[in-house]
Design a protein around this motif. Structure first.
Motif, PDB file in Angstrom:
ATOM      1  N   MET A 146      -4.922   1.804  -1.619  1.00 36.68           N
ATOM      2  CA  MET A 146      -4.790   1.193  -0.316  1.00 36.68           C
ATOM      3  C   MET A 146      -4.836  -0.404  -0.443  1.00 36.68           C
ATOM      4  SD  MET A 146      -7.508   3.630   1.983  1.00 36.68           S
ATOM      5  CE  MET A 146      -7.489   2.252   3.048  1.00 36.68           C
ATOM      6  N   GLN A 147      -5.638  -0.906  -1.493  1.00 37.68           N
ATOM      7  CA  GLN A 147      -5.465  -2.180  -1.924  1.00 37.68           C
ATOM      8  C   GLN A 147      -4.308  -2.817  -1.991  1.00 37.68           C
ATOM      9  OE1 GLN A 147      -8.358  -2.529   0.022  1.00 37.68           O
ATOM     10  NE2 GLN A 147      -8.960  -4.471  -0.984  1.00 37.68           N
ATOM     11  N   LEU A 148      -3.695  -2.204  -3.173  1.00 38.89           N
ATOM     12  CA  LEU A 148      -2.331  -2.479  -3.524  1.00 38.89           C
ATOM     13  C   LEU A 148      -1.461  -2.466  -2.304  1.00 38.89           C
ATOM     14  CD1 LEU A 148      -2.400  -0.605  -6.946  1.00 38.89           C
ATOM     15  CD2 LEU A 148      -2.423  -3.070  -6.548  1.00 38.89           C
ATOM     16  N   LEU A 149      -1.395  -1.388  -1.476  1.00 38.44           N
ATOM     17  CA  LEU A 149      -0.359  -1.325  -0.433  1.00 38.44           C
ATOM     18  C   LEU A 149      -0.524  -2.231   0.400  1.00 38.44           C
ATOM     19  CD1 LEU A 149      -0.057   2.478  -0.370  1.00 38.44           C
ATOM     20  CD2 LEU A 149       1.537   0.951  -1.327  1.00 38.44           C
ATOM     21  N   ALA A 150      -1.781  -2.569   0.811  1.00 34.93           N
ATOM     22  CA  ALA A 150      -2.379  -3.490   1.988  1.00 34.93           C
ATOM     23  C   ALA A 150      -2.231  -4.997   1.257  1.00 34.93           C
ATOM     24  CB  ALA A 150      -3.255  -3.363   2.608  1.00 34.93           C
ATOM     25  N   ASN A 151      -2.017  -5.131   0.089  1.00 32.84           N
ATOM     26  CA  ASN A 151      -2.081  -6.396  -0.493  1.00 32.84           C
ATOM     27  C   ASN A 151      -3.573  -7.053  -0.188  1.00 32.84           C
ATOM     28  OD1 ASN A 151       0.615  -6.853  -1.282  1.00 32.84           O
ATOM     29  ND2 ASN A 151       1.123  -7.488   0.686  1.00 32.84           N
ATOM     30  N   GLY A 152      -4.545  -6.207  -0.462  1.00 33.01           N
ATOM     31  CA  GLY A 152      -5.827  -6.455  -0.232  1.00 33.01           C
ATOM     32  C   GLY A 152      -6.546  -7.002  -1.502  1.00 33.01           C
ATOM     33  N   PRO A 153      -7.842  -7.684  -1.776  1.00 36.88           N
ATOM     34  CA  PRO A 153      -8.384  -8.004  -2.946  1.00 36.88           C
ATOM     35  C   PRO A 153      -8.873  -6.993  -3.732  1.00 36.88           C
ATOM     36  CG  PRO A 153      -9.806  -8.261  -1.099  1.00 36.88           C
ATOM     37  CD  PRO A 153      -8.495  -7.967  -0.414  1.00 36.88           C
ATOM     38  N   ILE A 154      -8.699  -7.149  -5.069  1.00 40.38           N
ATOM     39  CA  ILE A 154      -9.266  -6.044  -5.968  1.00 40.38           C
ATOM     40  C   ILE A 154     -10.384  -6.771  -6.743  1.00 40.38           C
ATOM     41  CG2 ILE A 154      -8.653  -4.385  -7.942  1.00 40.38           C
ATOM     42  CD1 ILE A 154      -5.747  -4.225  -6.539  1.00 40.38           C
TER      43      ILE A 154
END
Length: 517
Positions: free
Chosen positions: A96-104
């Motif tokens: 989800m973070q990758l698809l939403a360009n969220g912070p990891i």
């Protein structure tokens, strides 16, 4: 529009599954009562019971299993599902973070992973047979903790209302669906198996309504003629329900396939429930991504691939050589609450390390009904399960499943008997049993069936241990008189107080003792 339609279909299918489960459980009990009292005629022609096939190495001593082994098996099972859950929650978070360009970051990933790990709760609830209120309480606490944790970890630009709304859609809706499917004994046992069928039927209804909407939008004379003839509301209902006439056949075929797959041990109760819960959990974020991702929203279901992999490793887990011990369960009938409590507290734990056999009754119908039973009943073939004559008994035992499921739990095998064939079933079940648990709480001397069982247990040759539960209402003198001729030490009498639930380990300890008489 599509996410809203899918969410609505999921909610409606859940409601129908719960209603259907209650109806099936009710009708199943009534059918069992009628068949048990039905006069004997001939064996139904459609009944094809396999030839006699007794347990593997039934003439050899069972592998010794201790109480510590049983406890360890429960811990291993819970930890295994927890491990798969954490891996899936981690995969979901990263995806989800990758698809939403969220912070990891470590904090972000660990926080979301903890929130998304809730699907392990229904599995643990089934393994440990939690009460409905404990199950609901744990899920609510998980939701509250997830909201609190995420609110604490997000920055000041994200309000509590935003976090709550996000979690309400992402976790709240799936939690409501899962809670509805698993709330009661009947719904927990039946509703998850009916859910795919009702989803297919609801999807057919939606397709019919969409067709009507398309006709109206295209100014089709058929739609307006139909509305004039039967009214708009009736026309909508017709387009919603008529597709069931077509969808019923693939839905019925799906149900039969599920029953057959369960009977063939390609599906287990726990892994089916675990998979269903995770599909529900992942549907929320997938619906939220449909608008922006389109078919790419299907990527949100990739964590499901961990389930067959986890099942494969659990199935390959090393097991002790030889056959496991087999427990025969006997009880005073029409004492439903007592025997259901014993099943939840003792038999569910026993299943982790040994087989269970019993004579079927309506008192345990909601505990022992499985996918094969459900769809056999819906097909009108429940009578085929019953023992119509003594010669049917060994063939019925031949249909028993003695191997564990992928997660390591053994199934409960039942003999469906008429009032005139249960004595023969008892004799055959004793041949394959190593230990007996007999619940004689509230027993009175008028319970002639129990007296016959006690006399049979006392006279059985070979090594056999019988653990008997009694309370202050048990007419113990009559029970002990029926066992007077038993070998010394065969019967272990455990006293309980009234309807107080028996301590699980206190009952399992003598059942799992190393020596038998």
């Amino acid at each position: 529009m599509l996410p809203g339609k899918i969410a609505t279909l999921l909610v409606i299918a859940t409601i129908l599954s719960v209603i259907g489960a209650l109806l099936v459980a009710w009708r199943y009990r009534l059918a069992m009562q009628a068949l048990m009292k039905a006069p004997l005629t001939t064996t139904p022609a459609a009944s094809e019971i396999p030839a006699a096939r007794l347990p593997y190495a039934a003439d050899a001593a069972p592998v010794p299993v201790t109480l510590a082994d049983n406890r360890q098996a429960e811990r291993r099972l819970i930890l295994a599902f927890l491990g798969i859950t954490l891996v899936m929650a981690l995969s979901r978070t990263l995806l989800m973070q990758l698809l939403a360009n969220g912070p990891i970051t470590l904090i972000t990933v660990s926080t979301l992973c903890a929130a998304y790990a809730w699907p392990v709760v229904p599995v643990v609830a089934v393994i440990r047979r939690w009460s409905r209120w404990r199950f609901v309480g744990v899920l609510l606490l998980w939701f509250v903790a997830a909201v609190a944790l995420l609110s604490w970890r997000t920055n000041e630009n994200v309000s509590f209302a935003q976090v709550f709304g996000w979690m309400l859609f992402d976790i709240g809706l799936p939690l409501i669906v899962v809670t509805a499917l698993c709330l009661g004994s009947a719904t927990r046992a039946v509703a998850p198996w009916l859910a795919p069928l009702f989803i297919a039927l609801c999807w057919a209804s939606q397709a019919g309504v969409d067709l009507l909407a398309a006709l109206v939008e295209a100014q089709s004379p058929i739609a307006f003629w139909l509305a004039r003839q039967i009214g708009a509301v009736t026309a909508i209902a017709l387009f919603a329900l008529a597709p069931w006439l077509i969808a019923w056949w693939p839905a019925r075929a799906l149900g039969r396939w599920l029953g057959q797959a369960y009977a063939a041990r390609r599906i287990s109760e726990l892994f089916y429930l675990f998979t269903a819960v995770w599909i529900i959990a992942l549907t929320g974020p997938a619906l939220g991504a449909i608008a922006s991702e389109g078919w790419g929203a299907l990527l949100y279901f990739l964590p499901l691939l961990w389930i067959p992999l986890g099942g494969h490793f659990m199935a390959r887990r090393r097991r002790p050589a030889g056959r496991p011990p087999t427990l025969l369960v006997l009880r005073v009938f029409r004492q439903d609450a007592n025997v259901q409590d014993i099943f939840d507290r003792v038999i569910e734990r026993w299943r982790l390390t040994g087989n269970t056999v019993l004579i079927a009754g309506t008192d345990l119908a909601e505990r022992t009904i499985d996918a094969d039973d459900i769809f056999t009943f819906l097909d009108g073939r429940l009578a085929e399960r019953f023992i119509h004559r003594p010669a049917d008994v060994p063939r019925r035992l031949g249909a028993f499943e003695w191997q564990p499921d992928a997660e390591g739990r053994y199934r409960v095998n039942e003999c469906y008997c008429h009032d005139t064939t249960w004595q023969q079933a008892l004799a055959e079940l004793l041949k394959v049993s190593d230990v007996v648990l007999m619940d004689l709480r509230n027993f009175v001397a008028a319970n002639q069936g129990c007296l016959y069982e006690l006399q049979t247990l006392a006279a059985t040759a070979g090594r056999l241990r019988v653990v008997v539960l009694v309370n202050e209402r048990t007419e113990r003198a009559a029970a002990q008189a029926a066992t007077a001729q038993a070998p010394a030490g065969r019967f272990v009498w455990l006293a309980q107080q009234g309807s107080t639930p028996p301590a699980t380990d206190a009952v399992l300890a003598p059942l799992l003792a190393a020596d038998a008489t």
